[in-house]
Scaffold this motif. Structure first.
Motif, mmCIF file in Angstrom:
data_model
loop_
_atom_site.group_PDB
_atom_site.id
_atom_site.type_symbol
_atom_site.label_atom_id
_atom_site.label_comp_id
_atom_site.label_asym_id
_atom_site.label_seq_id
_atom_site.Cartn_x
_atom_site.Cartn_y
_atom_site.Cartn_z
ATOM 1 N N GLU A 40 0.827 -1.214 0.000
ATOM 2 C CA GLU A 40 0.000 0.000 0.000
ATOM 3 C C GLU A 40 0.859 1.262 0.000
ATOM 4 O O GLU A 40 0.564 2.240 -0.712
ATOM 5 N N ALA A 41 1.929 1.251 0.793
ATOM 6 C CA ALA A 41 2.815 2.418 0.844
ATOM 7 C C ALA A 41 3.524 2.639 -0.481
ATOM 8 O O ALA A 41 3.679 3.780 -0.937
ATOM 9 N N LEU A 42 3.936 1.563 -1.117
ATOM 10 C CA LEU A 42 4.605 1.685 -2.409
ATOM 11 C C LEU A 42 3.639 2.192 -3.474
ATOM 12 O O LEU A 42 3.999 3.034 -4.312
ATOM 13 N N GLN A 43 2.419 1.703 -3.456
ATOM 14 C CA GLN A 43 1.424 2.182 -4.414
ATOM 15 C C GLN A 43 1.141 3.670 -4.210
ATOM 16 O O GLN A 43 1.007 4.421 -5.186
ATOM 17 N N ALA A 44 1.088 4.081 -2.949
ATOM 18 C CA ALA A 44 0.841 5.498 -2.658
ATOM 19 C C ALA A 44 1.990 6.361 -3.164
ATOM 20 O O ALA A 44 1.774 7.469 -3.691
ATOM 21 N N ASP A 48 -3.301 2.242 -12.468
ATOM 22 C CA ASP A 48 -4.750 2.250 -12.704
ATOM 23 C C ASP A 48 -5.134 1.318 -13.850
ATOM 24 O O ASP A 48 -6.198 0.693 -13.825
ATOM 25 N N ASP A 49 -4.258 1.228 -14.839
ATOM 26 C CA ASP A 49 -4.532 0.380 -16.000
ATOM 27 C C ASP A 49 -4.236 -1.095 -15.738
ATOM 28 O O ASP A 49 -4.472 -1.941 -16.601
ATOM 29 N N GLY A 50 -3.664 -1.384 -14.556
ATOM 30 C CA GLY A 50 -3.295 -2.767 -14.262
ATOM 31 C C GLY A 50 -2.054 -3.222 -14.994
ATOM 32 O O GLY A 50 -1.763 -4.429 -15.062
ATOM 33 N N ALA A 51 -1.290 -2.272 -15.546
ATOM 34 C CA ALA A 51 -0.087 -2.610 -16.317
ATOM 35 C C ALA A 51 1.149 -2.716 -15.452
ATOM 36 O O ALA A 51 2.217 -3.123 -15.931
ATOM 37 N N LEU A 52 1.031 -2.350 -14.168
ATOM 38 C CA LEU A 52 2.175 -2.328 -13.266
ATOM 39 C C LEU A 52 1.809 -2.990 -11.949
ATOM 40 O O LEU A 52 0.796 -2.634 -11.330
ATOM 41 N N VAL A 53 2.619 -3.941 -11.531
ATOM 42 C CA VAL A 53 2.427 -4.639 -10.263
ATOM 43 C C VAL A 53 3.453 -4.111 -9.263
ATOM 44 O O VAL A 53 4.617 -3.862 -9.615
ATOM 45 N N VAL A 54 3.041 -3.940 -8.013
ATOM 46 C CA VAL A 54 3.915 -3.449 -6.956
ATOM 47 C C VAL A 54 4.165 -4.569 -5.958
ATOM 48 O O VAL A 54 3.232 -5.238 -5.513
ATOM 49 N N THR A 55 5.444 -4.760 -5.589
ATOM 50 C CA THR A 55 5.813 -5.857 -4.700
ATOM 51 C C THR A 55 6.830 -5.377 -3.667
ATOM 52 O O THR A 55 7.839 -4.764 -4.039
ATOM 53 N N PRO A 56 6.632 -5.642 -2.383
ATOM 54 C CA PRO A 56 7.654 -5.343 -1.366
ATOM 55 C C PRO A 56 8.919 -6.144 -1.643
ATOM 56 O O PRO A 56 8.855 -7.294 -2.079
ATOM 57 N N VAL A 57 10.071 -5.549 -1.366
ATOM 58 C CA VAL A 57 11.339 -6.156 -1.737
ATOM 59 C C VAL A 57 11.561 -7.496 -1.051
ATOM 60 O O VAL A 57 12.147 -8.416 -1.634
ATOM 61 N N ASP A 58 11.072 -7.642 0.187
ATOM 62 C CA ASP A 58 11.299 -8.900 0.890
ATOM 63 C C ASP A 58 10.365 -10.016 0.427
ATOM 64 O O ASP A 58 10.524 -11.174 0.814
ATOM 65 N N GLU A 59 9.400 -9.670 -0.435
ATOM 66 C CA GLU A 59 8.561 -10.683 -1.077
ATOM 67 C C GLU A 59 9.066 -11.007 -2.481
ATOM 68 O O GLU A 59 8.826 -12.108 -2.991
ATOM 69 N N PHE A 60 9.741 -10.061 -3.084
ATOM 70 C CA PHE A 60 10.219 -10.236 -4.455
ATOM 71 C C PHE A 60 11.371 -11.229 -4.526
ATOM 72 O O PHE A 60 11.456 -12.041 -5.450
ATOM 73 N N TYR A 61 12.273 -11.170 -3.535
ATOM 74 C CA TYR A 61 13.456 -12.026 -3.542
ATOM 75 C C TYR A 61 13.276 -13.239 -2.639
ATOM 76 O O TYR A 61 12.704 -13.128 -1.540
ATOM 77 N N ALA A 62 13.774 -14.382 -3.089
ATOM 78 C CA ALA A 62 13.876 -15.547 -2.216
ATOM 79 C C ALA A 62 14.992 -15.278 -1.217
ATOM 80 O O ALA A 62 16.108 -14.905 -1.601
ATOM 81 N N LEU A 63 14.696 -15.447 0.058
ATOM 82 C CA LEU A 63 15.654 -15.130 1.112
ATOM 83 C C LEU A 63 16.147 -16.397 1.797
ATOM 84 O O LEU A 63 15.469 -17.433 1.800
ATOM 85 N N GLN A 64 17.336 -16.301 2.368
ATOM 86 C CA GLN A 64 17.839 -17.396 3.175
ATOM 87 C C GLN A 64 16.951 -17.533 4.413
ATOM 88 O O GLN A 64 16.507 -16.533 4.964
ATOM 89 N N PRO A 65 16.662 -18.755 4.848
ATOM 90 C CA PRO A 65 15.715 -18.973 5.950
ATOM 91 C C PRO A 65 16.037 -18.146 7.188
ATOM 92 O O PRO A 65 17.182 -18.087 7.631
ATOM 93 N N GLY A 66 15.024 -17.464 7.700
ATOM 94 C CA GLY A 66 15.168 -16.701 8.930
ATOM 95 C C GLY A 66 16.042 -15.479 8.832
ATOM 96 O O GLY A 66 16.575 -15.015 9.843
#
Length: 267
Positions: free
Chosen positions: A56-60, A73-91
């Motif tokens: 929500e903050a990134l979209q704002a 608005d056109d649905g042409a751009l997706v917003v993703t938090p960085v810690d969801e975009f990358y696969a991270l090492q466990p924990g």
């Protein structure tokens, strides 16, 4: 050969450009995001904006810029938090380089299956490189994903806040991009045939960074041309050195280093 060098803008790098952008303010970063994402929209690519904070903050934040607001608005751009975009090492908050690359390849193939011409992301990766431990893993990721970008229609603008990270950390990351807005001494990047290209100048001012980059990114640790050639041969690679002094070219020939190639082309 992939396009490489220092660029003044984020426009025009379609379809395979891998661009590092060192920035000092959010407005500057958004300006480059507009340029980069607009090109991707015109090319029919899947578009994703990645940064620190909630969705929500990134979209704002993006909604403050007219062009980005329209893409949202056109649905042409997706917003993703960085810690969801990358696969991270466990924990941890440290990227898992190989898992993260696998995820990007999968996302690109899905975008192609959905009818897009490729995958394009604008990523503020500052949070993924904040500590030396995080940065070492992310340097390896940048090296690996650049190899993917040399052959698949996936591309990214990787943003790094130079105020938060500092000059040395940004230089460590920027040199693994064929394109950037920084005047780095050298660039180490992949070619479509699987070889590595090295453009720019290697001298005493950047020798430590060069050795560190190879050691961290490519799991190589050369300290002279002979060692670099041996390691390139072991890894079945050819490293291309560009804009190097004539004396170095002569030395490569005299030593018969078969896995180092040279060219007089300037970076």
């Amino acid at each position: 050969m992939r396009t490489h060098g220092t660029v003044p803008t984020a426009s025009g790098h379609v379809p395979y450009g891998h661009l590092c952008w060192a920035y000092t303010g959010r407005s500057e970063f958004r300006t480059r995001a507009v340029e980069y994402l607009s090109d991707g929209a015109a090319a029919g690519q899947w578009l994703e904006y990645v940064g620190t904070g909630s969705r929500e903050a990134l979209q704002a934040e993006l909604a403050e810029t007219d062009r980005l607001a329209r893409l949202l608005d056109d649905g042409a751009l997706v917003v993703t938090p960085v810690d969801e975009f990358y696969a991270l090492q466990p924990g941890s908050t440290t990227v898992d380089p190989h898992a993260a690359v696998t995820a990007r390849v999968g996302a690109t193939k899905q975008a192609l299956a959905d009818g897009y011409t490729g995958f394009r992301a604008v990523v503020d990766a500052t949070a993924m490189a904040a500590t030396p431990h995080q940065r070492a893993a992310f340097v390896q990721f940048e090296h690996l994903i650049d190899q993917v970008m040399a052959s698949l229609p996936v591309t990214a603008l990787c943003g790094y806040n130079r105020t938060e990270l500092g000059h040395a950390a940004v230089a460590e990351l920027a040199c693994l991009h064929p394109l950037s807005n920084t005047d780095g001494s050298f660039r180490l990047y992949a070619q479509p045939d699987g070889s590595l290209a090295l453009s720019g100048d290697i001298d005493h001012r950047c020798a430590e960074l060069f050795i560190h980059t190879l050691g961290t990114a490519a799991d190589l640790a050369p300290d002279q041309l002979l060692e670099l050639d041996r390691l390139a041969r072991e890894h079945e690679r050819v490293i291309e050195l560009r804009a190097i002094p004539p004396a170095t070219t002569r030395l490569i020939h005299e030593l018969r280093l078969t896995h180092l190639s040279t060219t007089s082309e300037t970076s």
